[in-house]
Motif scaffolding. Sequence first.
Motif, PDB file in Angstrom:
ATOM      1  N   VAL A  96      39.438  45.178  52.565  1.00 42.38           N
ATOM      2  CA  VAL A  96      38.759  46.350  53.114  1.00 42.38           C
ATOM      3  C   VAL A  96      38.824  46.315  54.637  1.00 42.38           C
ATOM      4  CG1 VAL A  96      36.548  47.560  53.285  1.00 42.38           C
ATOM      5  CG2 VAL A  96      37.219  46.486  51.120  1.00 42.38           C
ATOM      6  N   GLN A  97      38.730  45.112  55.212  1.00 41.84           N
ATOM      7  CA  GLN A  97      38.846  44.930  56.658  1.00 41.84           C
ATOM      8  C   GLN A  97      40.224  44.348  56.991  1.00 41.84           C
ATOM      9  OE1 GLN A  97      36.439  45.858  58.768  1.00 41.84           O
ATOM     10  NE2 GLN A  97      35.072  46.493  57.102  1.00 41.84           N
ATOM     11  N   ALA A  98      40.532  44.275  58.279  1.00 43.29           N
ATOM     12  CA  ALA A  98      41.829  43.762  58.724  1.00 43.29           C
ATOM     13  C   ALA A  98      42.016  42.320  58.284  1.00 43.29           C
ATOM     14  CB  ALA A  98      41.932  43.870  60.235  1.00 43.29           C
ATOM     15  N   ALA A  99      43.143  42.038  57.621  1.00 45.01           N
ATOM     16  CA  ALA A  99      43.462  40.668  57.199  1.00 45.01           C
ATOM     17  C   ALA A  99      43.885  39.860  58.420  1.00 45.01           C
ATOM     18  CB  ALA A  99      44.565  40.685  56.153  1.00 45.01           C
ATOM     19  N   THR A 100      43.509  38.593  58.450  1.00 53.83           N
ATOM     20  CA  THR A 100      43.773  37.747  59.617  1.00 53.83           C
ATOM     21  C   THR A 100      44.705  36.573  59.331  1.00 53.83           C
ATOM     22  OG1 THR A 100      41.726  36.548  59.115  1.00 53.83           O
ATOM     23  CG2 THR A 100      41.588  38.332  60.736  1.00 53.83           C
TER      24      THR A 100
ATOM     25  N   ARG B  95      34.621  36.856  61.559  1.00 56.03           N
ATOM     26  CA  ARG B  95      36.068  36.781  61.389  1.00 56.03           C
ATOM     27  C   ARG B  95      36.519  35.388  60.951  1.00 56.03           C
ATOM     28  NH1 ARG B  95      40.995  38.828  64.020  1.00 56.03           N
ATOM     29  NH2 ARG B  95      42.432  37.090  64.333  1.00 56.03           N
ATOM     30  N   ILE B  96      37.436  35.345  59.987  1.00 56.65           N
ATOM     31  CA  ILE B  96      38.086  34.092  59.583  1.00 56.65           C
ATOM     32  C   ILE B  96      39.408  33.983  60.341  1.00 56.65           C
ATOM     33  CG2 ILE B  96      39.164  32.828  57.685  1.00 56.65           C
ATOM     34  CD1 ILE B  96      37.108  34.099  55.814  1.00 56.65           C
ATOM     35  N   ASN B  97      39.586  32.890  61.070  1.00 56.92           N
ATOM     36  CA  ASN B  97      40.796  32.695  61.868  1.00 56.92           C
ATOM     37  C   ASN B  97      41.892  31.928  61.131  1.00 56.92           C
ATOM     38  OD1 ASN B  97      39.820  34.018  64.179  1.00 56.92           O
ATOM     39  ND2 ASN B  97      38.768  32.171  64.873  1.00 56.92           N
ATOM     40  N   ASP B  98      41.501  31.081  60.186  1.00 51.79           N
ATOM     41  CA  ASP B  98      42.499  30.267  59.488  1.00 51.79           C
ATOM     42  C   ASP B  98      41.908  29.774  58.171  1.00 51.79           C
ATOM     43  OD1 ASP B  98      44.883  29.005  58.997  1.00 51.79           O
ATOM     44  OD2 ASP B  98      44.576  27.361  60.424  1.00 51.79           O
ATOM     45  N   LEU B  99      42.773  29.431  57.246  1.00 52.50           N
ATOM     46  CA  LEU B  99      42.360  28.778  56.005  1.00 52.50           C
ATOM     47  C   LEU B  99      43.471  27.859  55.538  1.00 52.50           C
ATOM     48  CD1 LEU B  99      44.010  30.277  53.482  1.00 52.50           C
ATOM     49  CD2 LEU B  99      42.254  31.987  53.761  1.00 52.50           C
ATOM     50  N   GLU B 100      43.103  26.920  54.677  1.00 51.03           N
ATOM     51  CA  GLU B 100      44.085  25.945  54.193  1.00 51.03           C
ATOM     52  C   GLU B 100      43.745  25.523  52.775  1.00 51.03           C
ATOM     53  OE1 GLU B 100      47.014  25.010  54.609  1.00 51.03           O
ATOM     54  OE2 GLU B 100      47.156  23.227  55.867  1.00 51.03           O
ATOM     55  N   TRP B 101      44.790  25.315  51.965  1.00 53.17           N
ATOM     56  CA  TRP B 101      44.644  24.778  50.607  1.00 53.17           C
ATOM     57  C   TRP B 101      44.702  23.253  50.645  1.00 53.17           C
ATOM     58  CZ3 TRP B 101      44.383  27.810  46.074  1.00 53.17           C
ATOM     59  CH2 TRP B 101      44.665  29.181  46.216  1.00 53.17           C
TER      60      TRP B 101
ATOM     61  N   ALA C 196      42.479  36.050  54.068  1.00 56.81           N
ATOM     62  CA  ALA C 196      41.140  36.230  54.646  1.00 56.81           C
ATOM     63  C   ALA C 196      41.148  37.374  55.640  1.00 56.81           C
ATOM     64  CB  ALA C 196      40.691  34.937  55.323  1.00 56.81           C
ATOM     65  N   ASP C 197      39.952  37.894  55.945  1.00 52.31           N
ATOM     66  CA  ASP C 197      39.885  39.053  56.836  1.00 52.31           C
ATOM     67  C   ASP C 197      38.832  38.903  57.930  1.00 52.31           C
ATOM     68  OD1 ASP C 197      37.400  39.721  55.706  1.00 52.31           O
ATOM     69  OD2 ASP C 197      38.309  41.024  54.200  1.00 52.31           O
ATOM     70  N   ALA C 198      38.697  39.951  58.722  1.00 50.18           N
ATOM     71  CA  ALA C 198      37.816  39.941  59.883  1.00 50.18           C
ATOM     72  C   ALA C 198      36.342  40.001  59.512  1.00 50.18           C
ATOM     73  CB  ALA C 198      38.167  41.107  60.801  1.00 50.18           C
ATOM     74  N   ALA C 199      36.040  40.271  58.243  1.00 48.53           N
ATOM     75  CA  ALA C 199      34.649  40.356  57.805  1.00 48.53           C
ATOM     76  C   ALA C 199      34.171  39.073  57.134  1.00 48.53           C
ATOM     77  CB  ALA C 199      34.474  41.534  56.855  1.00 48.53           C
ATOM     78  N   GLY C 200      35.035  38.052  57.068  1.00 45.46           N
ATOM     79  CA  GLY C 200      34.634  36.780  56.470  1.00 45.46           C
ATOM     80  C   GLY C 200      34.894  36.659  54.988  1.00 45.46           C
ATOM     81  N   THR C 201      35.722  37.536  54.440  1.00 40.18           N
ATOM     82  CA  THR C 201      36.009  37.527  53.005  1.00 40.18           C
ATOM     83  C   THR C 201      37.342  36.841  52.719  1.00 40.18           C
ATOM     84  OG1 THR C 201      34.776  39.580  52.666  1.00 40.18           O
ATOM     85  CG2 THR C 201      36.365  38.980  50.967  1.00 40.18           C
ATOM     86  N   VAL C 202      37.359  36.019  51.679  1.00 37.00           N
ATOM     87  CA  VAL C 202      38.596  35.395  51.200  1.00 37.00           C
ATOM     88  C   VAL C 202      38.932  35.967  49.831  1.00 37.00           C
ATOM     89  CG1 VAL C 202      39.703  33.240  50.474  1.00 37.00           C
ATOM     90  CG2 VAL C 202      38.217  33.265  52.486  1.00 37.00           C
ATOM     91  N   ARG C 203      40.167  36.450  49.687  1.00 38.73           N
ATOM     92  CA  ARG C 203      40.657  36.953  48.399  1.00 38.73           C
ATOM     93  C   ARG C 203      41.737  36.009  47.894  1.00 38.73           C
ATOM     94  NH1 ARG C 203      43.168  41.242  47.581  1.00 38.73           N
ATOM     95  NH2 ARG C 203      41.948  42.392  46.065  1.00 38.73           N
ATOM     96  N   ILE C 204      41.667  35.644  46.620  1.00 33.46           N
ATOM     97  CA  ILE C 204      42.670  34.789  45.993  1.00 33.46           C
ATOM     98  C   ILE C 204      43.346  35.610  44.904  1.00 33.46           C
ATOM     99  CG2 ILE C 204      43.068  32.656  44.707  1.00 33.46           C
ATOM    100  CD1 ILE C 204      40.340  31.746  46.073  1.00 33.46           C
TER     101      ILE C 204
END
Length: 597
Positions: free
Chosen positions: A56-60, A102-108, A74-82
């Motif tokens: 819904v928000q800009a993906a980061t 905002r989420i700047n990075d994620l890792e598995w 992840a996006d600028a609203a703090g949501t992670v979609r898998i």
Amino acid sequence: MSFKAISLFPCHPATTRGEATKLSSSKDRIVWTNGRTVIIRDLKNPSQVIANSGHVQAATVARVSPTGYYCASADAAGTVRIWDLVGEDNVLKAEYKVLSGRINDLEWDGDSKRIIAVGDGRDKFGHAFMMDTGSSTGEVIGHSKVINAVAIRHQRPFRAATAGDDTTIVFHQGVPFKYDKTIKTHTKFVQDVRYAPSGDHFASVGSDAKVFVYDGKTGDTLGEFNDNPHTGSIYASSWSPDSKSLATSSADCTVKLWDIETKKAVTTWKVGSGVNHQQVGNTWTAGDDIVSLSMSGDLNIFDKRSGERPARILQGPTKSITSAIPTPGSDTFIAGTAEGRILSFSGTEYSLIEGQGHSSLVSGLGLASSGDVYSTGYDDTLKEIDLKGSSFSQASTATASQPKSLAIGSDNTVFVAEIKGVEVIVSNQKVHELQTKYTPSSVAAAGKIVAVGGEDHKIRLHEWDGKTLKEVALLEGNKGPVGAIAFSPDGALLAAGDSSGKIILFDVEKRASITSRWSFHSGRIHSLAWTADGKHCASASLDTHVYIWSVAKPMKNIAIKNAAPNGVNAVFWLGDTKLASAGADGCVRTWDIKFHV
């Protein structure tokens, strides 16, 4: 009548000056984000592209799991979609709100079961959780400011490192992840931290132009790479598949290749100079391609064995495509964007039209019978493009007011609809200016007839005698400002779409409406395109849909729903049955249309 999706030509990563842009890779596939869209493109097979616009928000940031079955974005609203990468539907597996900002990075992790997401938040800057349940798997603490990057050791025992604007790196034990120690090697923002595939080392880079390497198990600092260092902020780093080399991308417009054992720079690639060539992101594919992102959105592909320049440069739109038309040749077209760039497409790749182009949104494109292309932009100029040379010509004409649309007559006369009137330009010289009491919003030409759509919901037909535009008829019936008009190839019919989503079909000779039943859109009509035989017309709308209408059977249509997120801005035919649509997401999609008799 039916349709089938054929191909997708993706947008390129969105960039912001002074910020890192996260790229990642899985095998030979590059992963990036632009707006709400996540793009996964295969470098070896350009036709293999996935575009997911579920945010819904800009993906980061987006990263594919080590197994290759899932993508976490992840996006600028703090949501992670898998979501699932197996199958064409990209089914959503889970969605979690993990941060308040905002989420700047994620890792598995190495098991593809746990994820750490980091960024900005009111109560915390990072969160570790299970991908299938969302339950917590430890704490990400130790930072006092925004976290920019996270890396997880894929081998057991698991370890994690986070890097932030507080100039520190925090080392975590796992699992569950817990604070171990703070590493203070950098003096400015730490932009990126990455673990080697072997898990033996991890490296960090920052705005202080420094590169450090650490022990992967203990977090101990092993040294600094200070041989022939970068001279600007380093925004990204990535490891070779064999964990023996590190690539770094910097604002000094260079990409460096470092040897881990000697801690020396083996190769330095100079991409260019100026802001557009600043390097703001990178990734190293399993196929041994080093891919670095320029501020302009260009993807530079390097061969580690040779060369002072990129082996290949992939170009593409980074903003919304605002206008697009087909060009002579098979499956070729030209597209203008909201930032003023114009790109031509041929084969499988874009190429940028070089030269002094537009400085803001491209509002119109038109192809003359001579083969030249004309463009208008919100910088109040009309420019000529030499397609053979793939460059702007020296010719540029200033318009009297902001141009909204352009049309080209059979004798290469250019008609520009502007806020204050209509200008006629021949051989880059203004020959006539029509002042109007209404505000023109669109224009089309067929033979000597020029149609001008207005903000007053009306269309005026004019005759062009080579000297002046003379109004000969007034067409009414639209319910809103007329944003798109198009003559059929023989000039006998005129389709007019307005801001309410309604399209009126007029008989030009009789000056009368044929049908007003083309009214299934629910948003502004942005573009109309006729088939070569004049029997069908395609429409593109803000409502994200594309329709193909039949002249003979007005109630029969083909509905391509959700053709592009945020709206479809342009539609055009690449053949008798091949339709292309350009969206606000910067992507162009092609469709095979079946006209059943």
